[in-house]
Design a protein around this motif. Structure first.
Motif, mmCIF file in Angstrom:
data_model
loop_
_atom_site.group_PDB
_atom_site.id
_atom_site.type_symbol
_atom_site.label_atom_id
_atom_site.label_comp_id
_atom_site.label_asym_id
_atom_site.label_seq_id
_atom_site.Cartn_x
_atom_site.Cartn_y
_atom_site.Cartn_z
ATOM 1 N N PHE A 67 0.841 -1.188 0.000
ATOM 2 C CA PHE A 67 0.000 0.000 0.000
ATOM 3 C C PHE A 67 0.877 1.239 0.000
ATOM 4 C CE2 PHE A 67 -2.254 3.194 2.775
ATOM 5 C CZ PHE A 67 -3.025 3.713 1.752
ATOM 6 N N SER A 116 0.884 4.986 0.429
ATOM 7 C CA SER A 116 -0.044 5.901 1.098
ATOM 8 C C SER A 116 0.038 7.355 0.634
ATOM 9 C CB SER A 116 0.173 5.833 2.608
ATOM 10 O OG SER A 116 1.486 6.237 2.946
ATOM 11 N N PHE A 136 -0.694 5.047 7.885
ATOM 12 C CA PHE A 136 -1.197 3.688 8.041
ATOM 13 C C PHE A 136 -2.721 3.667 8.042
ATOM 14 C CE2 PHE A 136 3.050 3.534 9.806
ATOM 15 C CZ PHE A 136 3.540 2.359 9.275
ATOM 16 N N THR A 176 2.776 -1.278 4.319
ATOM 17 C CA THR A 176 2.451 0.124 4.056
ATOM 18 C C THR A 176 3.730 0.935 3.995
ATOM 19 O OG1 THR A 176 0.327 -0.086 5.200
ATOM 20 C CG2 THR A 176 1.206 2.132 4.944
#
Length: 125
Positions: free
Chosen positions: A69, A71, A77, A95
């Motif tokens: 992921f 971000s 997070f 993340t």
């Protein structure tokens, strides 16, 4: 930032920046799901604030072993409850900021790992 391509036949990221991500020579703008086997697709997560379990559950269709992921410009997070669908399926989730996510995706995809990138743009508010 420009990245060096690997020798595999997988989709890979050649560069990324505020304008978007170049995947196999084509500029992708906005939120993106990227599977090394199936290529880039638009991701329904418009921004970090709009993340839901459903946006992460979209990634299940790829059957990944790992989701990276990205971000956005900085590391943020998602709430653990948003990742429940992935975790229940035994899918790992990492993340990182979106630049690091692009670089990590290339390394893992180049190794033949079944990885999916869930990418929020660097210029996402």
């Amino acid at each position: 930032m420009k990245l060096h391509p690997d020798a595999s036949n997988a989709y890979s990221i050649q560069s990324y920046g505020a304008e978007g991500v170049v995947v196999n020579g084509k500029l992708q703008t906005g939120p993106m799901k990227l599977c090394a086997i199936q290529g880039p697709q638009t991701w329904s997560a418009v921004s970090f604030a709009d993340l839901t379990q459903d946006t992460f559950d979209e990634l299940l269709a790829f059957g990944p072993e790992l989701v990276i992921f990205g971000s956005g410009q900085r590391l943020r997070f998602p709430a653990p409850k948003l990742l429940q669908g992935l975790i229940r399926q035994g899918i790992g989730v990492e993340t990182m900021d979106s630049g690091a996510a692009c670089r990590t995706f290339n390394v893992l995809a180049g190794e033949g790992r079944h990885v999916v990138l869930a990418y929020l743009p660097l210029n996402e508010a």
